[in-house]
Design a protein around this motif. Structure first.
Motif, PDB file in Angstrom:
ATOM      1  N   TYR A 107      -5.038   5.951  -1.237  1.00 43.06           N
ATOM      2  CA  TYR A 107      -3.818   5.151  -1.372  1.00 43.06           C
ATOM      3  C   TYR A 107      -3.956   4.191  -2.544  1.00 43.06           C
ATOM      4  O   TYR A 107      -5.048   3.866  -3.010  1.00 43.06           O
ATOM      5  N   GLU A 150       0.844  -1.191   0.000  1.00 44.70           N
ATOM      6  CA  GLU A 150       0.000   0.000   0.000  1.00 44.70           C
ATOM      7  C   GLU A 150       0.881   1.243   0.000  1.00 44.70           C
ATOM      8  O   GLU A 150       1.829   1.360   0.781  1.00 44.70           O
ATOM      9  N   ASN A 189      -7.635   9.876   3.107  1.00 47.12           N
ATOM     10  CA  ASN A 189      -6.266   9.431   2.902  1.00 47.12           C
ATOM     11  C   ASN A 189      -6.237   8.417   1.765  1.00 47.12           C
ATOM     12  O   ASN A 189      -6.241   7.216   1.994  1.00 47.12           O
ATOM     13  N   PHE A 237       0.455   5.254   0.365  1.00 49.81           N
ATOM     14  CA  PHE A 237      -0.486   6.310   0.730  1.00 49.81           C
ATOM     15  C   PHE A 237      -0.098   7.601   0.023  1.00 49.81           C
ATOM     16  O   PHE A 237       1.074   7.983  -0.049  1.00 49.81           O
TER      17      PHE A 237
END
Length: 861
Positions: free
Chosen positions: A783, A770, A781, A772
């Motif tokens: 990602y 992941e 946020n 971000f």
């Protein structure tokens, strides 16, 4: 393999629309109101699915399916070889030549067209291989008629060659059917929930109506039936009106109105010929390119007729001509036989009585429009340490169609209350016979005595003793009910009734309570039903043509929902702060499952359909170990299931072989096809977090300086392994070798489903990271998740199906079996046959999918 470019073209179009309204009435945490957290939801949706199946080249052009080209038959009058004396209107004519037919064929010529070139070439080659131009009976060409050609292996319009050795389709073989299905569904859901005191209440209602309609044509067969339907009314000579010419007696063709088909009338109208004329039309001489067709006039002279546009169309037939006594050149429901959707729903009586504008029976068959409704109520509450979840659901299923009043009777019959005398003699029925029991006699046309009785599916002899085989009531005329109308020959609307809606009450209860701070006990009981949407659609034509519909199973429109009763008992124990162990024992009963069924003793004939007669049980134990991530990188769930699944049938046609062997409705329990005795699943996830929780490898840059920085190279990175496996599912082994192509009688080895396929094992892997992105102004946020997924990581070749004589998926034992060597050596080419046979039986879908590698990116925001 050899005909891949003719695979079915399937075109699907689906669209859906829905609307949902939800309203909530939130309650403050400090509220002392008895009623809290109220909400309700209303949902409505509509969907439509249209599917068409067709030959990829001809599509909707039905009469090009199977069209090879023009076939021209040259005809002349036929005469007896020996002269004879004949008396006409009292006058004796001696030593005369007498005409005996109009159909003495002298030549049969073929001109190939390019609509199905491979098939046309097949017939052209027969002409080239066997020209036979010197034949005494064919002075004008090759063969005299279609019989000569087909005996040599030639193809007519609408015909196709045999498969290679009965295994593989030849190049150019067309898909024979064109069909369309149009299904819609409308549903409405409403639900509501509220907290009332210590109770969490839910209530809901569901309404759903489906509409299934479709039609299809055996397009190639249209040519075959056109040949049979044309000129049928002028096949005989008009012997009552001889024509004397010198020493010859001639006759015109004799017109018979009752032997003329609707198609023939329509064809003559399109060609501008008299409907009751004596013109002989050559159906197969039609040329699609220039619209011409040949015919002979009443004097035997050949003519050419020309039409604008295509000559042939489905509306030239009557419905009966396409239903073809149950052979179904056309099959339809919710549409008429011409492919037009019904605006109104036809009744059962319409199928037997309604006629079209031409005076032919229209035979309308309605769409399948079942209605499903359900209502449910659920209450979740706590009592001391017990947590209960209690509810009830009520289902109502209405197939919304006509069904037989009695599945064993196509015609109305008398019951005990209606029979007091037979053939002038008083009848004394046994005391245990109910007034509504059907009476069976020795002769349906002229009964003289009682042979027995029947109450639904239970049969009795004349003394009232229950019997298992209804054929014991046969006195030489079949199993014969005492008919209300002994002269009835076809079913009518009096034999039907409306489907009786099925109501099912399904209680559901589950509860759990802690035995201690580290142990939990739980259990549940519920009842589930499943609507019978397969093999239930009514087709009135199947009943109308029951005497000629064949031995295939027909649908049973009176099927009921199937039912499953489920019990579960479990115990969960905490092992540590990160792990637990759970034991679950389960028991499941399946009732009223659908199975093929032989209606032995039905009148006017036995037939095969379906019935709710199957049952089964599933019992087992599941052990689950759960390891939470907590402060470590590992998360794991592992489970093992021991299961025993037994029943009388694994599918709705399991009993087909028993029916074919003369044991129509024998019921014994055996392992079900999907009975996997041992099964395990392991999900293992190893993942590095970020920030202060990161404990993976790092890379330090600018070491020893004030800008020294540590990089968490594997933060938010993880790998997941899903490991599944289990023992093999059962199959029925056979002790002898049979041929995939020619079949043969299978001899059972052991018991039904008494053998097992190999174990299966598979590992799937997913590696992902992941990344971000910058936090948005709204505080979100977003990602990216970049992943590498490998399905079947070790490329394990799991075997899904095996041949019953060998237990392996790629060899049925035929090619090596001593008893089949003579058949193999007698093939056209033994080496070719062996190769093609081996390819045919090694079917790729009998193995699990091989390794697949996927690389992807997901954006979350």
């Amino acid at each position: 393999m050899f005909n891949y470019d003719r695979n079915f073209l399937q075109m699907n179009n689906t669209w859906r629309v829905f609307g949902r309204f939800t309203q909530r009435f939130p309650t403050d945490r400090e509220s002392t109101s008895v009623i809290k957290n109220v909400y309700y939801n209303i949902h409505a949706d509509y969907s439509q699915d249209r599917q068409r199946n067709m030959d990829p080249y001809h599509k909707e052009d039905l009469f090009k399916y199977g069209y090879l080209g023009e076939f021209t038959t040259y005809k002349q009058k036929g005469y007896d070889f020996e002269r004879q004396d004949i008396t006409i209107d009292g006058v004796l004519y001696e030593n005369m030549v007498v005409q005996n037919s109009w159909d003495f064929d002298t030549a049969y010529i073929f001109s190939a067209q390019n609509y199905n070139p491979y098939l046309a070439r097949h017939t052209s080659m027969i002409y080239e291989l066997f020209p036979d131009k010197g034949n005494l009976f064919a002075p004008f060409g090759n063969w005299r008629n279609e019989d000569d050609l087909t005996l040599r292996g030639g193809l007519l319009n609408g015909q196709q060659p045999d498969f290679f050795y009965g295994l593989w389709a030849q190049p150019g073989m067309i898909q024979t059917r064109y069909g369309e299905e149009n299904n819609t569904q409308m549903s409405f859901n409403a639900s509501a929930a509220a907290d009332i005191g210590n109770h969490e209440l839910k209530i809901g209602f569901i309404y759903e109506q489906r509409s299934e309609r479709g039609y299809s044509y055996n397009s190639s067969r249209l040519w075959t039936i056109m040949r049979g339907y044309t000129n049928n009314q002028i096949r005989e000579l008009d012997l009552d009106n001889p024509i004397i010419s010198n020493d010859t007696v001639n006759y015109n063709r004799l017109y018979s109105n009752i032997d003329q088909f609707r198609f023939d009338k329509s064809l003559r109208e399109k060609l501008g010929l008299a409907v009751d004329g004596l013109d002989f039309i050559l159906v197969d001489s039609y040329n699609f390119d220039n619209g011409t067709i040949l015919y002979y006039d009443k004097d035997g002279l050949m003519h050419t007729a020309k039409v604008d546009g295509d000559l042939y169309s489905v509306d030239m037939f009557s419905a009966d001509e396409l239903l073809e006594n149950g052979n179904y050149t056309a099959f339809y429901y919710g549409y008429d036989y011409k492919g037009n959707k019904f605006k109104d729903r036809p009744s059962v009586d319409d199928c037997f009585t309604e006629k079209d504008s031409r005076g032919d029976f229209a035979r309308p068959i309605g769409a399948f429009e079942p209605i499903y409704m359900a209502g449910y109520f659920q209450d979740k509450f706590a009592f001391n340490d017990l947590i209960f979840n209690v509810g009830v659901r009520v289902d109502r299923f209405d197939a919304n169609q006509a069904v037989l009043k009695d599945p064993f009777l196509f015609y109305d019959a008398r019951n005990v209350n209606e029979v007091s005398m037979i053939d002038g003699q008083t009848v004394n029925h046994p005391g245990n016979m109910g007034g509504d029991y059907v009476v069976y006699v020795d002769d349906p046309k002229a009964p003289t005595k009682v042979m027995g009785y029947r109450n639904e599916y239970t049969w009795y002899n004349a003394e009232g003793v229950e019997i298992q085989d209804p054929n014991n009531l046969d006195a030489g005329n079949g199993v014969s009910p005492y008919l209300v109308n002994p002269n009835q020959e076809r079913i009518n609307s009096s034999s039907f009734k409306d489907y009786e809606p099925q109501w099912t009450v399904m209680p559901r209860i589950s509860f759990s309570f802690p035995i201690s701070d580290e142990a939990l006990f739980f259990a549940h009981y519920d009842v589930l039903t499943q609507r019978p949407l397969n093999s239930v659609r009514s087709n009135i034509a199947d009943y109308y043509y029951i005497n000629t519909v064949g031995s295939n199973a027909i649908n049973n429109p009176d099927l009921k929902p199937t039912k499953t009763i489920d019990y579960e008992l479990g115990f969960q124990q905490k092992l540590s702060n990160k792990s637990s162990l759970k034991f679950v024992a389960f028991y499941r009963e399946m009732r009223d499952d659908i199975q093929i069924y032989r209606y032995t003793g039905a009148y006017p004939r036995d037939y095969t359909s379906f019935n709710n007669i199957d049952f089964g049980t599933v019992k087992g134990l599941t052990v689950t170990y759960d390891l939470r991530r907590s402060n470590s990188n590992t998360r794991m769930t592992a489970s093992y299931t021991l299961q025993f699944a037994d029943g009388t049938g694994s599918s709705s046609v399991t009993a087909a072989s028993l029916i074919n062997s003369g044991l129509p409705n024998l019921r014994t329990t055996n392992p079900l096809n999907w009975d996997r005795r041992h099964n395990f699943n392991i999900s293992l996830d190893y993942r590095f977090r970020d920030g202060k929780d990161y404990n993976g490898p790092t890379i330090t840059t600018k070491r020893g300086t004030e800008n020294e920085k540590s990089h968490q190279i594997l933060k938010n990175t993880g790998v997941n392994f899903l490991i599944t496996g289990g023992s093999g599912t059962p199959y029925t082994a056979q002790s002898n070798i049979t041929s995939f192509r020619t079949g043969g009688t299978r001899e059972l080895k052991g018991t039904i489903n008494g053998s097992r396929k190999p174990w299966q094992f598979r590992v799937d892997m997913r590696l992902d990271k992941e990344i971000f992105l910058k936090t948005t102004s709204a505080g979100r946020n977003p990602y990216l998740n970049i992943y590498l997924q490998v399905l079947n990581l070790f490329n394990t070749q799991n075997i899904l199906q095996v041949w019953p004589a060998t237990g392996v998926p790629d060899d049925d034992g035929y090619l090596a079996a001593a008893e089949w060597q003579r058949e193999i050596s007698d093939q056209t080419n033994e080496a070719s046959y062996r190769n093609l046979y081996a390819l045919r039986i090694d079917q790729p879908w009998w193995y699990s999918q091989p390794r697949q590698i996927r690389l992807g990116v997901m954006f979350n925001f």
